[in-house]
Motif scaffolding. Structure first.
Motif, short mmCIF file in Angstrom:
data_model
loop_
_atom_site.label_atom_id
_atom_site.label_comp_id
_atom_site.label_asym_id
_atom_site.label_seq_id
_atom_site.Cartn_x
_atom_site.Cartn_y
_atom_site.Cartn_z
N ILE A 1 48.53 53.20 48.19
CA ILE A 1 48.98 53.04 47.05
C ILE A 1 49.24 51.71 46.37
CG2 ILE A 1 50.55 53.68 45.03
CD1 ILE A 1 51.10 56.19 46.54
N ALA A 2 49.73 50.80 47.33
CA ALA A 2 50.15 49.45 46.92
C ALA A 2 48.53 48.82 46.85
CB ALA A 2 50.65 48.78 48.07
N HIS A 3 47.68 49.03 47.77
CA HIS A 3 46.25 48.46 47.87
C HIS A 3 45.64 48.96 46.43
CE1 HIS A 3 42.45 47.43 49.53
NE2 HIS A 3 41.83 48.36 48.93
N GLU A 4 45.73 50.05 46.21
CA GLU A 4 44.97 50.34 44.75
C GLU A 4 45.63 49.59 43.65
OE1 GLU A 4 42.31 51.55 44.97
OE2 GLU A 4 42.32 52.20 46.96
N LEU A 5 46.96 49.60 43.67
CA LEU A 5 47.39 48.92 42.57
C LEU A 5 47.17 47.44 42.67
CD1 LEU A 5 51.51 50.01 43.16
CD2 LEU A 5 49.98 50.31 41.11
N GLY A 6 46.99 46.84 43.65
CA GLY A 6 46.13 45.53 43.74
C GLY A 6 45.01 45.37 43.08
N HIS A 7 44.22 46.43 43.20
CA HIS A 7 42.96 46.33 42.68
C HIS A 7 43.07 46.40 40.89
CE1 HIS A 7 40.13 46.71 45.70
NE2 HIS A 7 40.56 48.02 46.07
N VAL A 8 44.14 47.35 40.59
CA VAL A 8 44.48 47.18 38.93
C VAL A 8 45.04 45.81 38.60
CG1 VAL A 8 46.15 48.13 37.33
CG2 VAL A 8 44.96 49.72 39.13
N ALA A 9 45.75 45.06 39.53
CA ALA A 9 46.57 44.10 38.85
C ALA A 9 45.20 42.94 38.91
CB ALA A 9 47.47 43.66 40.26
N HIS A 10 44.41 43.10 39.73
CA HIS A 10 43.38 41.88 39.53
C HIS A 10 42.17 42.45 38.97
CE1 HIS A 10 44.69 39.29 42.57
NE2 HIS A 10 45.23 40.42 43.57
N GLY A 11 42.28 43.56 38.13
CA GLY A 11 41.15 43.86 37.26
C GLY A 11 39.95 44.14 37.94
N HIS A 12 39.90 44.69 39.07
CA HIS A 12 38.68 45.01 39.96
C HIS A 12 37.80 46.10 39.40
CE1 HIS A 12 40.53 42.85 43.81
NE2 HIS A 12 40.25 41.80 42.94
N THR A 13 38.50 47.11 39.12
CA THR A 13 37.90 48.43 38.71
C THR A 13 37.03 48.11 37.44
OG1 THR A 13 39.52 49.73 39.59
CG2 THR A 13 37.93 50.73 38.34
N ARG A 14 37.74 47.45 36.36
CA ARG A 14 37.07 47.39 35.27
C ARG A 14 36.06 46.24 35.32
NH1 ARG A 14 41.78 46.74 30.51
NH2 ARG A 14 42.50 48.66 30.61
N ARG A 15 36.09 45.28 36.09
CA ARG A 15 35.17 44.16 36.39
C ARG A 15 33.94 44.90 37.25
NH1 ARG A 15 36.21 40.75 41.00
NH2 ARG A 15 34.50 41.89 41.70
N ARG A 16 34.24 45.81 38.07
CA ARG A 16 33.22 46.41 38.95
C ARG A 16 32.16 47.37 37.82
NH1 ARG A 16 36.02 48.70 44.44
NH2 ARG A 16 36.45 46.68 45.53
#
Length: 228
Positions: A101-116
């Motif tokens: 969950i912390a890892h996925e929160l990292g993706h959210v915090a860095h905006g990775h999913t939207r950027r992908r």
């Protein structure tokens, strides 16, 4: 302007594909997910939230069998039912799932999913342009080469995202009092758990770095943090 028309059409097509993909993903997650209310993970969600100065972290269960975590473009984070099945079987711990969950929160915090999602549209443009260029230069294998180059570029960006999300998770797990032990232990077993151990193929074409490299990167961060 006439010469630009094919490129503009490619861009419009890519944007349409991005919008459709985003809509389809949102619909899929809405239809096949529920809030994560498992009491075994309540304390972990509280600790992660407190470490970020928030209330309990909200997570969801994506009702599919594969073992995975997911961060959606809208900021929601998910564990698959397959991961919870592993918890039921005693193959993972609550702290290890907290690291996911912390890892996925990292993706959210860095905006990775939207950027992908935006990258997906851009990759379609790059692929189409490369097909045109390589197709004229080497007609037989040009399209294959174009796909190979586009895939390599996308994989490189994705691997960078994974390292960033790992670093965020490591810092959050330490602040929440878990330490990085659960994160590293799970990474060490993850390939076997997901069935990816013998099918990595060419390293540069993979969207996730090898587990050993990810663990080494976390340990390097820990060493730097201890020096400070």
């Amino acid at each position: 302007m006439i010469k630009l028309t094919p490129i503009l059409l490619i861009v419009l097509y890519a944007l349409a594909m991005w919008a459709f993909s985003a809509w389809r993903l949102r619909a899929e997650l809405n239809a096949r997910s529920t809030p994560l209310t498992d009491p075994r993970l309540a304390a972990a969600l509280d600790r992660l939230g407190a470490a970020m100065g928030l209330g309990r972290v909200r997570a969801h269960v994506y009702e599919i069998a594969p073992v995975n975590g997911l961060a959606a473009p809208d900021g929601r984070v998910f564990l698959t039912r397959g991961f919870l099945d592993q918890l039921d079987a005693g193959r993972v711990t609550e702290a290890e799932l907290a690291s996911v969950i912390a890892h996925e929160l990292g993706h959210v915090a860095h905006g990775h999913t939207r950027r992908r999602m935006l990258d997906f549209a851009g990759q379609n443009v790059v692929r189409a342009v490369l097909v045109g260029v390589f197709g004229r230069m080497v007609p037989v294998v040009g399209p294959w080469l174009a796909g190979l180059v586009a895939t390599a570029l996308a994989a490189r960006l994705s691997r960078q995202d994974e390292y960033q999300a790992d670093a965020f998770a490591a810092a959050l797990m330490i602040k929440a009092g878990f330490g990085t032990g659960p994160q590293k232990a799970l990474l060490g077993r993850l390939d076997a758990m997901t069935g990816a151990g013998g099918a990595r193929g060419l390293a540069w074409a993979q969207s996730h770095p090898p587990a050993a490299s990810r663990v080494a990167a976390i340990e390097a961060l820990e060493a730097r943090w201890q020096v400070r």
